[in-house]
Every structure is written in C-alpha cells, then in structure tokens.
Design an enzyme around this catalytic site. Structure first.
Site, PDB file in Angstrom:
ATOM      1  N   ASP A 183       0.861  -1.183   0.000  1.00 14.13           N
ATOM      2  CA  ASP A 183       0.000   0.000   0.000  1.00 14.13           C
ATOM      3  C   ASP A 183       0.896   1.231   0.000  1.00 14.13           C
ATOM      4  O   ASP A 183       1.606   1.464   0.966  1.00 14.13           O
ATOM      5  CB  ASP A 183      -0.896  -0.033   1.250  1.00 14.13           C
ATOM      6  CG  ASP A 183      -1.997   1.020   1.196  1.00 14.13           C
ATOM      7  OD1 ASP A 183      -1.854   2.009   0.440  1.00 14.13           O
ATOM      8  OD2 ASP A 183      -2.993   0.868   1.923  1.00 14.13           O
ATOM      9  N   ARG A 185      -0.250   4.422  -0.852  1.00 13.49           N
ATOM     10  CA  ARG A 185      -1.084   5.609  -1.004  1.00 13.49           C
ATOM     11  C   ARG A 185      -0.624   6.737  -0.089  1.00 13.49           C
ATOM     12  O   ARG A 185      -0.289   6.497   1.065  1.00 13.49           O
ATOM     13  CB  ARG A 185      -2.549   5.267  -0.685  1.00 13.49           C
ATOM     14  CG  ARG A 185      -3.197   4.437  -1.764  1.00 13.49           C
ATOM     15  CD  ARG A 185      -4.594   4.017  -1.388  1.00 13.49           C
ATOM     16  NE  ARG A 185      -4.606   3.040  -0.305  1.00 13.49           N
ATOM     17  CZ  ARG A 185      -5.704   2.501   0.191  1.00 13.49           C
ATOM     18  NH1 ARG A 185      -6.880   2.864  -0.269  1.00 13.49           N
ATOM     19  NH2 ARG A 185      -5.645   1.606   1.157  1.00 13.49           N
TER      20      ARG A 185
END
Ligand SMILES: [Zn+2]
Length: 259
Positions: A183, A185
């Site tokens: 991840d 982000r």
C-alpha cells in the site's frame, strides 16, 4: 481568482491570500465550487465539486507539457494531462452547519468505479458512500484521490497484479511479486483538504480500514470515528475481501459470507 473560485490552500488547510506565499509545506490549488448533478443508479445527488491539484505537480506537468507541445504538438499534451493527479472534493449539504460530517476518502479505481468491475467493491463503495452522505442529517464530503489507483501502484501495475491473482496470489502478494509495496497511497493531500473543508471538526469516516484512519491521524486529523462501510460483496470479490480482512480490514465473517 477574482471570483474566488480558484485559490490555494497550504498543507494545514489554510486559504492562502492571493500574492502571498505558503509558510511551509506544499500547496494545493483548488477550483470550485462547480455544481455537479450526479445520477447514481437509484439516487440523484447534487454536489458541489472542487478540483484540487498539488502545485509542485501542476508546475512540473506544465513545464513538461510546454516542452512536449513545442516538440510533438497537442497529442502528447493530452497524453500527459490525462495522468495529472487532480483530486476531487464533492460536498453534500451545507458545510456551515456541520458539527461531525460524514466523510469518505475514496481511492480511484478505474475498473471498479467507471467500468463496474466486480473484482473489487470500489464502485458500490463510492456510490453507497455518496448515498449515505446524502441521506445523513448533516451531509458531508467525498474526496476522490486520483493518484491512488491499485493502492498507489497505478493502473498498469494493477493490471499485472490481476493476472498474478488469477494465478493464485492474493491482492497483496501480487504487489510484492512485482516488487511493489502493499500500500503506497499518500494521504497528505486528503488531510489538507479535510482541514480546509471541515476545519477543526470531528469526522465520521466511512471505511473498514483502520490504517486509513491512522494515516490521516499522522497528518493531523485527530478526531475520527470510523464508520463501517460494507457493500458490493459478490462471489467475484469474496477472495479479494478476505485478503483485505487478513491484512487488517475490520470485516466480520458475516460481512463477506463464505465461498
Ligand atoms: Zn477497485
């Protein structure tokens, strides 16, 4: 700028006076409000839309675009512009009356949000979030993070992970097989936008992902109540949801059912 529909905010969510520089951190250009009538399956929702882009990226992109325009003409510019990380804020209701607005920070997903793919539950999550915000007494906002495709790895790499998933890997393993993070982000712009549009307010955040709450807290959004947001579970995405559950998403067994 004269009409006040193009302005800048700093990373703390403060509006920057025209001609003044930000005290610290990156700045975000905001264009809006732009009335946007949305038709979502069953519901009609009138939102105020704001297009938001980080200025460092805007500057870099404009510079590159100028070069390209000189060399190759308009076509290359269009290619480049389509990758601009322009985020969207959609406001439902009157922010002046908010005390604890309902918020969704939604990561872009072309296949789910636009094509209606059932490999994930992004499309139903986005639509249901807007419907929940609309039917809420206070209303709230949806922030659409354009650069979050495939949890930050981009659409091309996401396409490759789908093939790896079909060969038996789960959604996180597939990222790792490509040497990419689970991840990646970046929620810093989402935090700045929350600080600007809902300054100092406690928030109700529609998510099953405790890490998203932690990420926003890291960027100074302290008072977040997580609101469970389960929708769009189908046979096609049960395995994907169960990988998310193993990874830390708070989903109960009855939320995703069984194979
Ligand atoms: Zn998706």
């Amino acid at each position: 700028m004269e009409q006040g529909v193009l302005f800048q905010i700093d990373c703390d969510g403060n509006r920057i006076e025209p001609g003044k520089a930000a005290l610290r951190g990156s700045t975000i250009s905001v264009l809006g409000p732009i009335p946007l009538p949305l038709d979502l399956c069953e519901a009609h929702i009138d939102v105020s839309w704001y297009a938001c882009v980080r200025n460092t990226e805007l500057g870099k992109i404009e510079e590159l675009a100028a070069d390209l325009r000189a060399q190759n003409g308009q076509q290359s510019f269009a290619t480049l512009a389509s990758y601009m990380a322009v985020n969207s804020v959609m406001i439902v209701g009157d922010p002046a009356t908010w005390t604890k607005p309902m918020v969704r920070v939604h990561s872009s997903c072309l296949t789910g949000d636009v094509f209606g793919s059932q490999r994930c539950e992004c499309g139903p999550q986005m639509r249901t979030a807007l419907e929940r915000i609309q039917s809420d007494d206070e209303g709230g906002m949806l922030i659409y993070m354009a650069g979050h495709e495939g949890r930050g790895i981009g659409l091309w790499a996401k396409a490759a992970t789908y093939l790896l998933q079909d060969a038996g890997e789960d959604t996180y393993q597939a990222n790792r097989s490509l040497g990419l993070p689970d991840d990646s982000r970046d929620f810093s712009d989402a935090a700045s936008l929350l600080k600007f549009f809902a300054p100092q307010l406690p928030l109700r955040l529609l998510t099953n992902n405790p890490k998203k709450v932690d990420d926003l807290k890291q960027f100074g959004i302290k008072d977040i109540t997580r609101v469970k947001h389960v929708t769009g579970v189908t046979d096609s995405n049960r395995r994907y949801l169960s990988a998310k559950q193993d990874w830390g998403h708070e989903l109960a067994p009855e939320d995703i059912g069984s194979d």
